[in-house]
Write a protein that holds these residues in place. Structure first.
Motif, short mmCIF file in Angstrom:
data_model
loop_
_atom_site.label_atom_id
_atom_site.label_comp_id
_atom_site.label_asym_id
_atom_site.label_seq_id
_atom_site.Cartn_x
_atom_site.Cartn_y
_atom_site.Cartn_z
N UNK A 21 -10.54 -2.46 -4.37
CA UNK A 21 -11.35 -3.04 -5.43
C UNK A 21 -10.41 -3.54 -6.54
N UNK A 22 -10.81 -4.55 -7.29
CA UNK A 22 -9.99 -4.99 -8.43
C UNK A 22 -9.85 -3.88 -9.47
N UNK A 23 -8.66 -3.80 -10.10
CA UNK A 23 -8.46 -2.80 -11.14
C UNK A 23 -8.96 -3.33 -12.48
N UNK A 24 -8.64 -2.61 -13.57
CA UNK A 24 -9.15 -3.00 -14.89
C UNK A 24 -8.63 -4.34 -15.36
N UNK A 25 -7.54 -4.82 -14.73
CA UNK A 25 -6.98 -6.11 -15.11
C UNK A 25 -7.47 -7.25 -14.20
N UNK A 26 -8.20 -6.89 -13.14
CA UNK A 26 -8.67 -7.89 -12.19
C UNK A 26 -7.74 -8.08 -11.01
N UNK A 27 -6.70 -7.23 -10.91
CA UNK A 27 -5.72 -7.32 -9.83
C UNK A 27 -6.18 -6.45 -8.66
N UNK A 28 -6.00 -6.94 -7.44
CA UNK A 28 -6.39 -6.17 -6.27
C UNK A 28 -5.32 -6.32 -5.19
N UNK A 29 -5.47 -5.56 -4.12
CA UNK A 29 -4.42 -5.47 -3.10
C UNK A 29 -5.02 -5.52 -1.71
N UNK A 30 -4.27 -6.10 -0.79
CA UNK A 30 -4.64 -6.05 0.62
C UNK A 30 -3.52 -5.35 1.38
N UNK A 31 -3.91 -4.52 2.32
CA UNK A 31 -2.95 -3.91 3.25
C UNK A 31 -3.10 -4.64 4.58
N UNK A 32 -1.99 -5.19 5.08
CA UNK A 32 -1.94 -5.81 6.39
C UNK A 32 -1.22 -4.86 7.32
N UNK A 33 -1.82 -4.50 8.43
CA UNK A 33 -1.20 -3.55 9.36
C UNK A 33 -1.08 -4.18 10.74
N UNK A 34 0.15 -4.19 11.26
CA UNK A 34 0.44 -4.77 12.57
C UNK A 34 0.95 -3.68 13.51
N UNK A 35 0.41 -3.64 14.72
CA UNK A 35 0.86 -2.70 15.76
C UNK A 35 0.85 -1.25 15.26
N UNK A 36 -0.05 -0.95 14.33
CA UNK A 36 -0.29 0.39 13.79
C UNK A 36 0.93 1.03 13.13
N UNK A 37 1.93 0.22 12.79
CA UNK A 37 3.13 0.78 12.16
C UNK A 37 3.73 -0.13 11.10
N UNK A 38 3.59 -1.43 11.26
CA UNK A 38 4.16 -2.39 10.31
C UNK A 38 3.14 -2.63 9.19
N UNK A 39 3.39 -2.02 8.03
CA UNK A 39 2.49 -2.14 6.89
C UNK A 39 3.08 -3.09 5.85
N UNK A 40 2.24 -4.01 5.39
CA UNK A 40 2.61 -4.95 4.34
C UNK A 40 1.54 -4.89 3.26
N UNK A 41 1.98 -4.81 2.00
CA UNK A 41 1.04 -4.72 0.88
C UNK A 41 1.20 -5.97 0.02
N UNK A 42 0.09 -6.67 -0.19
CA UNK A 42 0.10 -7.89 -1.00
C UNK A 42 -0.82 -7.68 -2.20
N UNK A 43 -0.26 -7.82 -3.40
CA UNK A 43 -1.10 -7.76 -4.59
C UNK A 43 -1.49 -9.18 -5.00
N UNK A 44 -2.74 -9.33 -5.41
CA UNK A 44 -3.27 -10.60 -5.87
C UNK A 44 -3.52 -10.52 -7.37
N UNK A 45 -2.95 -11.42 -8.13
CA UNK A 45 -3.25 -11.54 -9.54
C UNK A 45 -3.90 -12.89 -9.78
#
Length: 260
Positions: free
Chosen positions: A195-219
């Protein structure tokens, strides 16, 4: 009139797979169909056809990582090995800026492990495109603003980046604990949004092959500029402890500075 490209304001005259289709093994390699209901978004030619080399680069970069599930392993030993042999292994020169092989085991039972310094900037570009595509697919609108990627699968011994990565992974785990995992082929790929935080920023977790995790923050361009006293102190170089749940994350530790 075609929809707009997921990355720009040009007409989306082609269809882009996000993540790239090549990350999903063919049935002849995996033994099952892992290419059903793949995510697609409209794309201009520039943001689709001209990035096929990036798609292959990403496939080789992440499918063979130690710790991936059996799907990633089969993909690496199937399509990826064919791609490497087709290029006489020159494709590895694009994946690693520096590389070396290490043999683990004995002369009768061993595995050769390739490790080194990846093309970090190119990886960031690849995952940024995926993040924009997933946003378009999930929210049905293009994302306008800035993104920042953290590659959870890369390792570093530099104290502050190492602690920050652990902090983000723990924070994401707490915020995503009850969030739906989206994707019809989760053994290859799934994603989750916070969910967006108090500033309106939110995050997506991308998971590949159940081990490769990538975190992308959106502002978003409409978001308020964030302020966190703890991270301001960290940037100033002060020793700082950030608490998250029952865990503490220590930045600018004096004990780290004493290590060679």
């Amino acid at each position: 009139m075609p929809e707009l490209c997921y990355m720009c304001d040009k007409p989306g005259v082609t269809v882009e797979h996000v993540p790239p289709k090549c990350l999903f093994p063919e049935q002849k390699d995996a033994g099952i169909n892992l290419r059903s209901n793949l995510i697609t978004v409209p794309s201009c030619e520039e943001h689709n056809c001209k990035k096929s080399d990036d798609d292959e680069f990403l496939m080789v970069s992440i499918a063979g990582i130690i710790g991936n599930n059996s799907i990633g392993y089969e993909h690496y030993n199937g399509k990826i090995q064919r791609a490497l042999k087709r290029t006489s292994y020159r494709l590895l020169e694009k994946v690693f800026l520096k590389k070396q092989f290490t043999r683990i085991g004995d002369e009768n039972k061993f595995i050769d492990v390739l490790w080194g310094t990846p093309d970090y900037k190119r990886l960031i570009d690849c995952f940024t495109h995926i993040a924009h595509g997933i946003h378009r697919h999930h929210f049905k609108v293009n994302f306008e603003g800035t993104t920042k990627a953290l590659l959870g699968f890369l390792h570093t011994n530099v104290p502050n980046p190492k602690v920050f990565k652990a902090f983000i992974k723990e924070k994401a785990a707490l915020e995503l604990a009850d969030k739906t995992k989206h994707g019809d082929n989760p053994s290859v790929f799934y994603y989750q949004y916070t969910e967006p935080d108090q500033f309106g920023i939110f995050l997506v977790k991308l998971c590949f092959y159940q081990n490769v995790d990538v975190y992308i923050s959106y502002m978003p361009s409409t978001a308020e500029k964030p302020f966190h006293l703890g991270f301001e102190l960290i940037r100033s170089g002060m020793e700082t402890v950030v608490t998250l749940g029952d865990k503490e994350f220590r930045f600018n530790s004096k004990s780290d500075s004493k290590n060679p």
